[in-house]
Design a protein around this motif. Sequence first.
Motif, PDB file in Angstrom:
ATOM      1  N   GLU A 236       5.599   1.544 -12.572  1.00  0.00           N
ATOM      2  CA  GLU A 236       5.909   2.948 -12.326  1.00  0.00           C
ATOM      3  C   GLU A 236       5.732   3.358 -10.866  1.00  0.00           C
ATOM      4  O   GLU A 236       6.002   4.507 -10.498  1.00  0.00           O
ATOM      5  N   LEU A 237       5.224   2.463 -10.013  1.00  0.00           N
ATOM      6  CA  LEU A 237       5.093   2.815  -8.592  1.00  0.00           C
ATOM      7  C   LEU A 237       6.480   2.962  -7.976  1.00  0.00           C
ATOM      8  O   LEU A 237       7.416   2.273  -8.361  1.00  0.00           O
ATOM      9  N   GLU A 238       6.569   3.855  -6.992  1.00  0.00           N
ATOM     10  CA  GLU A 238       7.830   4.012  -6.265  1.00  0.00           C
ATOM     11  C   GLU A 238       7.949   2.897  -5.238  1.00  0.00           C
ATOM     12  O   GLU A 238       6.936   2.411  -4.720  1.00  0.00           O
ATOM     13  N   THR A 239       9.185   2.521  -4.909  1.00  0.00           N
ATOM     14  CA  THR A 239       9.351   1.612  -3.778  1.00  0.00           C
ATOM     15  C   THR A 239       9.255   2.446  -2.489  1.00  0.00           C
ATOM     16  O   THR A 239       9.731   3.582  -2.454  1.00  0.00           O
ATOM     17  N   PRO A 240       8.604   1.928  -1.443  1.00  0.00           N
ATOM     18  CA  PRO A 240       8.530   2.706  -0.196  1.00  0.00           C
ATOM     19  C   PRO A 240       9.922   2.953   0.371  1.00  0.00           C
ATOM     20  O   PRO A 240      10.821   2.128   0.217  1.00  0.00           O
ATOM     21  N   THR A 241      10.084   4.092   1.026  1.00  0.00           N
ATOM     22  CA  THR A 241      11.393   4.396   1.628  1.00  0.00           C
ATOM     23  C   THR A 241      11.566   3.574   2.911  1.00  0.00           C
ATOM     24  O   THR A 241      10.595   3.075   3.488  1.00  0.00           O
ATOM     25  N   GLU A 242      12.818   3.490   3.367  1.00  0.00           N
ATOM     26  CA  GLU A 242      13.096   2.779   4.619  1.00  0.00           C
ATOM     27  C   GLU A 242      12.337   3.433   5.771  1.00  0.00           C
ATOM     28  O   GLU A 242      11.795   2.754   6.648  1.00  0.00           O
ATOM     29  N   ALA A 243      12.274   4.793   5.760  1.00  0.00           N
ATOM     30  CA  ALA A 243      11.571   5.507   6.837  1.00  0.00           C
ATOM     31  C   ALA A 243      10.077   5.157   6.822  1.00  0.00           C
ATOM     32  O   ALA A 243       9.462   4.982   7.882  1.00  0.00           O
ATOM     33  N   GLU A 244       9.506   5.053   5.631  1.00  0.00           N
ATOM     34  CA  GLU A 244       8.081   4.677   5.548  1.00  0.00           C
ATOM     35  C   GLU A 244       7.859   3.261   6.082  1.00  0.00           C
ATOM     36  O   GLU A 244       6.878   2.992   6.782  1.00  0.00           O
ATOM     37  N   MET A 245       8.786   2.366   5.764  1.00  0.00           N
ATOM     38  CA  MET A 245       8.634   0.983   6.239  1.00  0.00           C
ATOM     39  C   MET A 245       8.752   0.924   7.765  1.00  0.00           C
ATOM     40  O   MET A 245       8.014   0.180   8.422  1.00  0.00           O
ATOM     41  N   VAL A 246       9.684   1.700   8.319  1.00  0.00           N
ATOM     42  CA  VAL A 246       9.828   1.734   9.777  1.00  0.00           C
ATOM     43  C   VAL A 246       8.531   2.226  10.404  1.00  0.00           C
ATOM     44  O   VAL A 246       8.021   1.647  11.377  1.00  0.00           O
ATOM     45  N   TYR A 247       7.970   3.297   9.836  1.00  0.00           N
ATOM     46  CA  TYR A 247       6.737   3.874  10.375  1.00  0.00           C
ATOM     47  C   TYR A 247       5.580   2.861  10.278  1.00  0.00           C
ATOM     48  O   TYR A 247       4.829   2.657  11.242  1.00  0.00           O
ATOM     49  N   ILE A 248       5.447   2.223   9.126  1.00  0.00           N
ATOM     50  CA  ILE A 248       4.344   1.261   8.930  1.00  0.00           C
ATOM     51  C   ILE A 248       4.453   0.120   9.934  1.00  0.00           C
ATOM     52  O   ILE A 248       3.490  -0.229  10.621  1.00  0.00           O
ATOM     53  N   ARG A 249       5.643  -0.446  10.037  1.00  0.00           N
ATOM     54  CA  ARG A 249       5.804  -1.609  10.937  1.00  0.00           C
ATOM     55  C   ARG A 249       5.537  -1.205  12.384  1.00  0.00           C
ATOM     56  O   ARG A 249       4.888  -1.950  13.126  1.00  0.00           O
ATOM     57  N   LYS A 250       6.038  -0.028  12.756  1.00  0.00           N
ATOM     58  CA  LYS A 250       5.838   0.426  14.133  1.00  0.00           C
ATOM     59  C   LYS A 250       4.357   0.652  14.411  1.00  0.00           C
ATOM     60  O   LYS A 250       3.843   0.295  15.472  1.00  0.00           O
ATOM     61  N   SER A 251       3.648   1.218  13.442  1.00  0.00           N
ATOM     62  CA  SER A 251       2.255   1.589  13.674  1.00  0.00           C
ATOM     63  C   SER A 251       1.336   0.371  13.777  1.00  0.00           C
ATOM     64  O   SER A 251       0.221   0.491  14.270  1.00  0.00           O
ATOM     65  N   ILE A 252       1.787  -0.788  13.297  1.00  0.00           N
ATOM     66  CA  ILE A 252       0.906  -1.968  13.341  1.00  0.00           C
ATOM     67  C   ILE A 252       1.434  -3.068  14.259  1.00  0.00           C
ATOM     68  O   ILE A 252       0.791  -4.114  14.397  1.00  0.00           O
TER      69      ILE A 252
END
Length: 284
Positions: A236-252
């Motif tokens: 039932e978890l949502e898949t992360p959005t593309e925008a969230e993935m961009v933010y996560i990758r950029k932040s790390i």
Amino acid sequence: MIKLRERRSLDQHPCFHGKASASWGRVHLPVAPDCNIQCNYCNRLYACVNESRPGVTRSVLKPAEALTALNRLLQQRADIAVVGIAGPGDPLCDLDRTLETLRAVHAIHPELLICVSTNGLNLPGHIDELVAAGVTHVTVTVNAVDPHIGQQIYSSVTEKHQTYQGLEAANILLGRQEEAVAGLKQRGLMVKINTVVLPGINTGHIPAIAAKVAAWGADTMNCIPLIPVHDTPFAELETPTEAEMVYIRKSISGHIPQIYHCRRCRADAVGLLCDNDTVGVLAL
Ligand code: SF4
Ligand code: SF4
């Protein structure tokens, strides 16, 4: 005089090196059906032709069958740089089966790079055998570096016929993963960390994972958005959005280089990463 075939260079691995992915492909040999842990997002019961995600394969092959299929594939295309074992379970759960496959591949096709993708539990203590079997690249999936978060992701960890759960299971796995990555780097292998991004579970924890695996010595990190699979606790978890993935990758990305081109492949995927995996499955 016999001319020895030169091995592909390490940077021809299309998953570790984005530039290589346009020209060089990989093949996954689906010889590893079993797993020694249970992740709450994984269900490997689906033998399938149409679905494209990790853990799915048309069939599980015996080592000799995999070699036959590989030989046939290599007669048809010259752009395969890497042979990998990525499931559908964990390649090191049944170590003998994986080593038998890799030794045969390396003996017959010494020019190919060899890659293994694992949860890391059974890796410490077996790195020299993997190196002797030709392994050059290893991916270790690390979804948490805090066992309190890990215990939400892993429902069990089994070794030496004993099954562990909760904090104890997460602690055992985390300790092995650290030992595995450090040992791989000591022996000069290329190490990628896969991290499945699980909204509400580990999303805020990803920077801590990036910092920790960088300190362990890993070369690169591949954050993979969850594909929710039915009949799993995380269905039932949502898949992360593309925008969230961009933010996560950029932040790390300051901690460790990021992978941006992963295709979340099947355990029997074939070809260039830009090929359609549902067509490019390994055929017997
Ligand atoms: Fe599935 Fe891989 Fe987790 Fe094993 S380690 S349960 S095969 S996702
Ligand atoms: Fe490469 Fe990602 Fe596919 Fe693994 S799942 S073979 S890292 S593209």
